[in-house]
Design a protein around this motif. Structure first.
Motif, mmCIF file in Angstrom:
data_model
loop_
_atom_site.group_PDB
_atom_site.id
_atom_site.type_symbol
_atom_site.label_atom_id
_atom_site.label_comp_id
_atom_site.label_asym_id
_atom_site.label_seq_id
_atom_site.Cartn_x
_atom_site.Cartn_y
_atom_site.Cartn_z
ATOM 1 N N HIS A 61 0.867 -1.183 0.000
ATOM 2 C CA HIS A 61 0.000 0.000 0.000
ATOM 3 C C HIS A 61 0.901 1.231 0.000
ATOM 4 O O HIS A 61 1.874 1.287 0.766
ATOM 5 C CB HIS A 61 -0.923 0.022 1.226
ATOM 6 C CG HIS A 61 -2.029 1.034 1.113
ATOM 7 N ND1 HIS A 61 -1.812 2.390 1.238
ATOM 8 C CD2 HIS A 61 -3.365 0.898 0.865
ATOM 9 C CE1 HIS A 61 -2.959 3.041 1.080
ATOM 10 N NE2 HIS A 61 -3.915 2.152 0.855
ATOM 11 N N PRO A 62 0.622 2.234 -0.832
ATOM 12 C CA PRO A 62 1.514 3.395 -0.940
ATOM 13 C C PRO A 62 1.755 4.122 0.377
ATOM 14 O O PRO A 62 2.830 4.703 0.584
ATOM 15 C CB PRO A 62 0.790 4.306 -1.937
ATOM 16 C CG PRO A 62 -0.060 3.390 -2.736
ATOM 17 C CD PRO A 62 -0.488 2.306 -1.799
ATOM 18 N N GLN A 63 0.770 4.092 1.283
ATOM 19 C CA GLN A 63 0.928 4.812 2.545
ATOM 20 C C GLN A 63 1.974 4.151 3.447
ATOM 21 O O GLN A 63 2.485 4.789 4.362
ATOM 22 C CB GLN A 63 -0.426 4.916 3.269
ATOM 23 C CG GLN A 63 -0.413 5.894 4.429
ATOM 24 C CD GLN A 63 -1.809 6.227 4.928
ATOM 25 O OE1 GLN A 63 -2.737 6.386 4.142
ATOM 26 N NE2 GLN A 63 -1.971 6.341 6.241
ATOM 27 N N ALA A 64 2.264 2.904 3.185
ATOM 28 C CA ALA A 64 3.294 2.199 3.965
ATOM 29 C C ALA A 64 4.358 1.676 3.012
ATOM 30 O O ALA A 64 4.694 0.498 3.013
ATOM 31 C CB ALA A 64 2.658 1.052 4.754
ATOM 32 N N TRP A 65 4.903 2.563 2.204
ATOM 33 C CA TRP A 65 5.850 2.161 1.170
ATOM 34 C C TRP A 65 7.167 1.679 1.783
ATOM 35 O O TRP A 65 7.810 2.419 2.530
ATOM 36 C CB TRP A 65 6.128 3.315 0.220
ATOM 37 C CG TRP A 65 6.859 2.887 -1.014
ATOM 38 C CD1 TRP A 65 8.210 2.848 -1.200
ATOM 39 C CD2 TRP A 65 6.275 2.409 -2.222
ATOM 40 N NE1 TRP A 65 8.501 2.375 -2.456
ATOM 41 C CE2 TRP A 65 7.329 2.097 -3.114
ATOM 42 C CE3 TRP A 65 4.960 2.213 -2.646
ATOM 43 C CZ2 TRP A 65 7.108 1.620 -4.397
ATOM 44 C CZ3 TRP A 65 4.741 1.732 -3.921
ATOM 45 C CH2 TRP A 65 5.797 1.436 -4.783
ATOM 46 N N PRO A 66 7.595 0.450 1.498
ATOM 47 C CA PRO A 66 8.867 -0.044 2.042
ATOM 48 C C PRO A 66 10.055 0.540 1.274
ATOM 49 O O PRO A 66 10.112 0.437 0.041
ATOM 50 C CB PRO A 66 8.769 -1.560 1.846
ATOM 51 C CG PRO A 66 7.788 -1.752 0.734
ATOM 52 C CD PRO A 66 6.860 -0.575 0.737
ATOM 53 N N GLU A 67 10.985 1.144 1.993
ATOM 54 C CA GLU A 67 12.120 1.800 1.338
ATOM 55 C C GLU A 67 12.962 0.819 0.530
ATOM 56 O O GLU A 67 13.595 1.195 -0.458
ATOM 57 C CB GLU A 67 12.992 2.501 2.384
ATOM 58 C CG GLU A 67 12.298 3.684 3.061
ATOM 59 C CD GLU A 67 13.211 4.410 4.010
ATOM 60 O OE1 GLU A 67 14.420 4.091 4.035
ATOM 61 O OE2 GLU A 67 12.722 5.298 4.735
#
Length: 493
Positions: free
Chosen positions: A169-175
């Motif tokens: 989900h874009p709001q929890a984008w993994p670096e």
């Protein structure tokens, strides 16, 4: 602003949130209500709010920076559509420049606030390093935005466990997410999706934007040529003011035309898209929404980057509802299969008013959905409480700044007259209750029961018009439908 005993801290105004709205509110308090003490409580460890939270590729403003930015600190270039990291830096630099940064307490997540009429003040509870700290204030100003920072809206589909790739989900984008050389499917067609898709296409093998139904998408130059000219010939502040008003008036004009003649506006947008794509592209299938322009917010693509990615062959659109996930991607209800190594669920936000703060007045919980909103900035029956809520058809900051100015006007009026408490009172003759946001977007419709209502006349009607709001702030009496008191115990909500 650290104190030895934070349990006993008291200030005139506590601002919740250190994003654009919070920094703007602090600046206005500092310059227009100079006698008031204040501080900002910020749940995160960095300034910037939205622009610190979102880290997905290509994140940017969907409003021009000249109206999204602060009216008191000019944007230095003609770049109108700006990346999120640059906006965050701009907010932080502004806070440092005007002595606001030192007044922010980071890592303080406000979870509750209780008003006492007997004491004439708010008691604010904030979680900090595993402890609950209590601070008090005479006025509480919520500038924490309108959505849940913890998680976005995430529907579930059959077959997700069968999918062999990664779901994000874009709001929890993994670096650490590596999408280079991968097939990517982005579910969604809103602002986040149209931002992500061309950015992902720079490294991915192919990106498919999977949309349940089309959205109005408008191309706009990333740079404002008129702004560049004005910045060269006018003093810095004069240029910024001229650019800002030019963009404000143009937005109001275009919005008004679109609402009065939606069919013509829809046809105009579609014709613009036809010019961006090959002659044989099925524009009617993928770019004909089922609603009128501005029934939902328009999506902005700077310099037509989405269409350029489509012309290159690296981006395609699949229109139709998702039936299920498969091992190698997902399947639409039409039977079409979309291959994907990574699936991005750009499916929207969860509206969470006041950042989820539980409000109480004299021990009784406040249910926002049962309240009327006063001038777009207070709740009926809730004393000394202000909220910053932006426009749906223009930059958020425009309305935030109007609100901050109006708050200072009220505080100064109370100081001159010796009042302690102000409370909006719903007219005795009653009033029609209307949804405060008229959008048909899913995230709005899901939240309507929990949002305050607006009325059908001023000062309970919320106009989506910056000019009208500025005029009302200047000429409408500050005490219209506001109850003031010198004795806090006389005000009961």
């Amino acid at each position: 602003m650290a104190r030895d005993d934070p349990q006993t801290d008291h200030v005139d105004v506590i601002i919740v949130g250190a994003g654009i709205s919070g920094v703007d509110a602090a600046y206005r308090l500092k310059t227009l209500s100079k006698g008031k003490s204040w501080l900002i409580l910020e749940a995160r460890d960095r300034i910037g709010g939205t622009w610190d939270l979102f880290r997905y590729p290509g994140v940017r403003s969907d409003s021009d920076i000249f109206t999204l930015g602060f009216p008191f600190r000019p944007w230095p270039s003609d770049q109108a559509i700006v990346e999120g990291a640059a906006i965050r830096d701009y907010v932080e630099d502004t806070a440092h420049e005007f002595g606001i940064f030192e007044q922010i307490r980071f890592g303080h997540r406000v979870v509750g606030a209780s008003w006492s009429s007997e004491e004439g003040r708010w008691t604010v509870e904030a979680e900090h390093q595993g402890q609950t700290r209590r601070l008090t204030c005479t006025f509480l100003f919520s500038c924490g935005g309108y959505y849940d920072y913890e998680a976005g809206y995430r529907p579930e589909w059959p077959g997700e466990k069968e999918f062999g790739g990664q779901i994000v989900h874009p709001q929890a984008w993994p670096e650490e997410l590596d999408y280079s050389g991968k097939e990517v499917a982005v579910i969604g067609s809103g602002a986040t999706a149209v931002t992500l898709v061309p950015s992902l296409a720079e490294k991915a093998t192919h990106v498919t934007m999977v949309q349940r139904s089309p959205t109005y998408i408008v191309s706009r130059p990333a740079r404002d040529r008129i702004a560049g000219v004005l910045q060269r010939i006018l003093p810095r502040k004069a240029a910024h003011s001229a650019i800002r008003w030019k963009n404000v008036l143009l937005t109001i004009y275009m919005y008004s035309r679109a609402r009065k003649r939606p069919e013509r506006a829809a046809a105009f947008i579609k014709n613009m898209i036809r010019k961006e794509l090959p002659e044989d592209y099925p524009v009617d299938r993928d770019f004909t929404p089922q609603y009128k322009p501005w029934d939902q917010r328009l999506c902005l693509v700077p310099d037509g980057d989405l269409f350029a990615s489509m012309r290159s062959g690296k981006v395609s659109i699949a229109t139709g509802a998702v039936e299920r996930f498969t091992k190698d991607g997902l399947r639409l209800e039409s039977g079409e299969d979309v291959a994907a190594d990574i699936i991005i669920t750009a499916t929207g936000l969860v509206v969470k008013l006041f950042g989820g703060i539980a409000l109480k007045v004299d021990g009784k919980p406040v249910t926002p959905g049962e309240r009327l909103i006063y001038k777009g900035m207070m709740l009926s029956g809730v004393p000394n409480f202000f909220l910053s809520f932006g426009y749906t058809n223009a930059s958020w900051t425009l309305r935030s700044d109007v609100t901050a100015r109006a708050v200072c006007k009220i505080l100064n009026h109370m100081a001159r007259r010796g009042f302690d408490v102000c409370t909006p009172r719903e007219p005795k003759e009653g009033m029609e209750r209307i949804p405060v946001i008229s959008f048909s977007s899913g995230y709005v419709q899901r939240a309507l029961p929990s949002l305050p209502k607006q009325g059908n006349r001023q000062p309970w009607l919320v106009p989506q018009n910056y000019v009208k709001d500025r005029l009302a702030m200047r000429f409408v009496p500050v005490d219209a439908d506001l109850e003031f008191s010198r004795n806090a115990t006389a005000v009961r909500a």
